[in-house]
Design a protein around this motif. Structure first.
Motif, short mmCIF file in Angstrom:
data_model
loop_
_atom_site.label_atom_id
_atom_site.label_comp_id
_atom_site.label_asym_id
_atom_site.label_seq_id
_atom_site.Cartn_x
_atom_site.Cartn_y
_atom_site.Cartn_z
N GLN A 109 0.96 -1.30 0.20
CA GLN A 109 -0.35 -0.04 0.24
C GLN A 109 1.14 1.14 -0.07
OE1 GLN A 109 -3.17 -0.22 -0.34
NE2 GLN A 109 -2.97 -2.19 -0.22
N GLU A 110 2.19 1.03 0.91
CA GLU A 110 2.78 2.28 1.12
C GLU A 110 3.21 2.49 -0.68
OE1 GLU A 110 5.86 1.81 3.82
OE2 GLU A 110 4.48 1.69 5.25
N TRP A 111 4.07 1.69 -1.32
CA TRP A 111 4.41 1.46 -2.39
C TRP A 111 3.20 2.84 -3.13
CZ3 TRP A 111 5.71 -4.44 -3.06
CH2 TRP A 111 7.19 -4.21 -2.20
N GLY A 112 2.16 2.67 -3.28
CA GLY A 112 1.13 2.99 -4.40
C GLY A 112 1.15 2.28 -5.99
N ILE A 113 2.01 1.75 -6.15
CA ILE A 113 1.38 1.47 -7.44
C ILE A 113 0.98 -0.22 -7.33
CG2 ILE A 113 4.53 1.84 -8.03
CD1 ILE A 113 4.95 -0.88 -7.19
N THR A 114 0.59 -0.07 -8.50
CA THR A 114 -0.43 -1.02 -9.07
C THR A 114 -0.43 -2.22 -8.83
OG1 THR A 114 0.74 -2.30 -11.22
CG2 THR A 114 -1.09 0.19 -11.65
N GLN A 115 -1.00 -3.75 -8.80
CA GLN A 115 -0.67 -4.70 -8.03
C GLN A 115 -0.21 -5.50 -9.30
OE1 GLN A 115 -3.92 -7.20 -6.79
NE2 GLN A 115 -5.28 -6.17 -5.25
N ASN A 116 -0.18 -5.62 -10.36
CA ASN A 116 1.25 -6.12 -11.39
C ASN A 116 2.49 -5.54 -11.13
OD1 ASN A 116 -1.25 -7.83 -12.63
ND2 ASN A 116 -0.90 -6.33 -14.37
N GLU A 117 2.83 -4.38 -10.62
CA GLU A 117 3.78 -3.41 -10.72
C GLU A 117 4.10 -4.38 -9.58
OE1 GLU A 117 3.71 0.46 -12.57
OE2 GLU A 117 2.25 0.46 -11.07
N ALA A 118 3.43 -4.45 -8.13
CA ALA A 118 4.21 -4.78 -6.45
C ALA A 118 4.04 -6.11 -6.87
CB ALA A 118 2.68 -4.72 -5.50
N ALA A 119 3.25 -6.93 -7.48
CA ALA A 119 3.22 -8.29 -7.10
C ALA A 119 4.94 -8.58 -8.59
CB ALA A 119 2.36 -9.58 -8.42
N HIS A 120 5.36 -7.87 -9.32
CA HIS A 120 6.41 -7.95 -10.13
C HIS A 120 7.16 -7.44 -8.93
CE1 HIS A 120 9.60 -7.90 -13.52
NE2 HIS A 120 9.97 -6.45 -12.94
N ARG A 121 6.95 -6.42 -8.07
CA ARG A 121 8.95 -6.19 -7.57
C ARG A 121 8.80 -7.32 -6.35
NH1 ARG A 121 8.10 -0.12 -4.59
NH2 ARG A 121 7.86 0.72 -6.71
N LEU A 122 7.50 -8.50 -6.65
CA LEU A 122 7.66 -8.90 -5.09
C LEU A 122 8.16 -10.36 -5.52
CD1 LEU A 122 4.71 -8.29 -3.26
CD2 LEU A 122 7.31 -8.25 -1.98
N GLY A 123 8.00 -10.74 -6.90
CA GLY A 123 8.52 -11.99 -7.79
C GLY A 123 7.67 -13.22 -7.33
N ILE A 124 6.34 -12.36 -7.02
CA ILE A 124 4.86 -13.31 -7.38
C ILE A 124 3.82 -12.95 -8.38
CG2 ILE A 124 5.27 -14.21 -4.94
CD1 ILE A 124 2.86 -11.97 -4.37
N THR A 125 2.95 -13.92 -8.59
CA THR A 125 1.74 -12.75 -9.77
C THR A 125 1.10 -12.20 -9.06
OG1 THR A 125 0.56 -15.28 -8.69
CG2 THR A 125 2.28 -15.80 -10.49
N GLN A 126 0.08 -11.79 -9.89
CA GLN A 126 -0.70 -10.68 -9.07
C GLN A 126 -1.72 -11.12 -8.64
OE1 GLN A 126 -4.05 -10.23 -10.62
NE2 GLN A 126 -4.30 -8.90 -8.39
N PRO A 127 -2.40 -12.94 -9.02
CA PRO A 127 -3.61 -13.07 -8.71
C PRO A 127 -3.08 -13.84 -7.29
CG PRO A 127 -3.35 -14.19 -10.43
CD PRO A 127 -2.22 -13.13 -10.41
N ARG A 128 -1.92 -14.57 -6.90
CA ARG A 128 -1.06 -14.37 -5.60
C ARG A 128 -1.04 -13.26 -4.82
NH1 ARG A 128 -0.38 -18.08 -2.21
NH2 ARG A 128 2.12 -18.31 -1.28
N LEU A 129 -0.53 -12.29 -5.39
CA LEU A 129 -0.18 -10.81 -4.52
C LEU A 129 -2.11 -10.47 -4.26
CD1 LEU A 129 0.70 -8.38 -3.08
CD2 LEU A 129 0.68 -7.21 -5.40
N ASN A 130 -2.87 -10.97 -5.35
CA ASN A 130 -3.86 -10.25 -4.69
C ASN A 130 -4.79 -10.85 -3.06
OD1 ASN A 130 -7.56 -10.91 -5.29
ND2 ASN A 130 -6.84 -8.61 -5.46
N ASP A 131 -4.46 -12.83 -3.42
CA ASP A 131 -4.93 -13.55 -2.69
C ASP A 131 -3.95 -12.90 -0.91
OD1 ASP A 131 -5.73 -15.46 -3.58
OD2 ASP A 131 -4.31 -16.26 -4.05
N LEU A 132 -2.81 -12.31 -1.25
CA LEU A 132 -2.22 -11.68 0.53
C LEU A 132 -2.60 -10.54 0.64
CD1 LEU A 132 1.66 -10.88 1.23
CD2 LEU A 132 0.04 -9.45 1.40
N LEU A 133 -2.85 -9.89 0.04
CA LEU A 133 -3.92 -8.29 0.22
C LEU A 133 -5.05 -8.21 0.55
CD1 LEU A 133 -2.55 -6.21 -3.34
CD2 LEU A 133 -1.53 -6.07 -0.77
N ASN A 134 -5.72 -9.16 0.82
CA ASN A 134 -7.30 -10.05 0.93
C ASN A 134 -7.21 -11.13 2.18
OD1 ASN A 134 -9.25 -8.47 -0.71
ND2 ASN A 134 -8.15 -9.45 -2.65
#
Length: 97
Positions: free
Chosen positions: A38-63
């Motif tokens: 949330q601090e990064w203020g970027i899209t889920q796709n960009e954040a997922a790329h930064r973390l080295g995971i897929t966007q659906p995986r990031l969505n699971d984490l955020l939810n």
């Protein structure tokens, strides 16, 4: 009827203290990583790329889908999230004193 108090909600849900500790640690890590995203203020796709995971995986984490993440998987995300993680193991005798 007596009222019982617990240190963590996980103590009431999980069957053993070890399972409760694992869930507490996982939930704390998930919250920290989600907060960082949330601090990064970027899209889920960009954040997922930064973390080295897929966007659906990031969505699971955020939810908060905690059952989809092992403690090990979350520890592995702390580096890309730019957290310094340390493990402190204390003797129960010292904590009680």
């Amino acid at each position: 009827m007596s009222i019982e108090y617990y240190d963590s909600v996980w103590d009431t849900i999980e069957e053993t203290p070890e399972e409760a500790l694992n869930m507490r640690l996982r939930s704390e890590l998930m919250a920290k990583i989600a907060g960082r995203v949330q601090e990064w203020g970027i899209t889920q796709n960009e954040a997922a790329h930064r973390l080295g995971i897929t966007q659906p995986r990031l969505n699971d984490l955020l939810n908060g889908r905690i059952n989809k993440f092992s403690l090990d998987a979350l520890v592995n995300l702390t580096g890309p999230a730019r957290f310094h993680l340390e493990l402190a193991i204390e003797d129960e005798k010292e904590v009680a004193a």
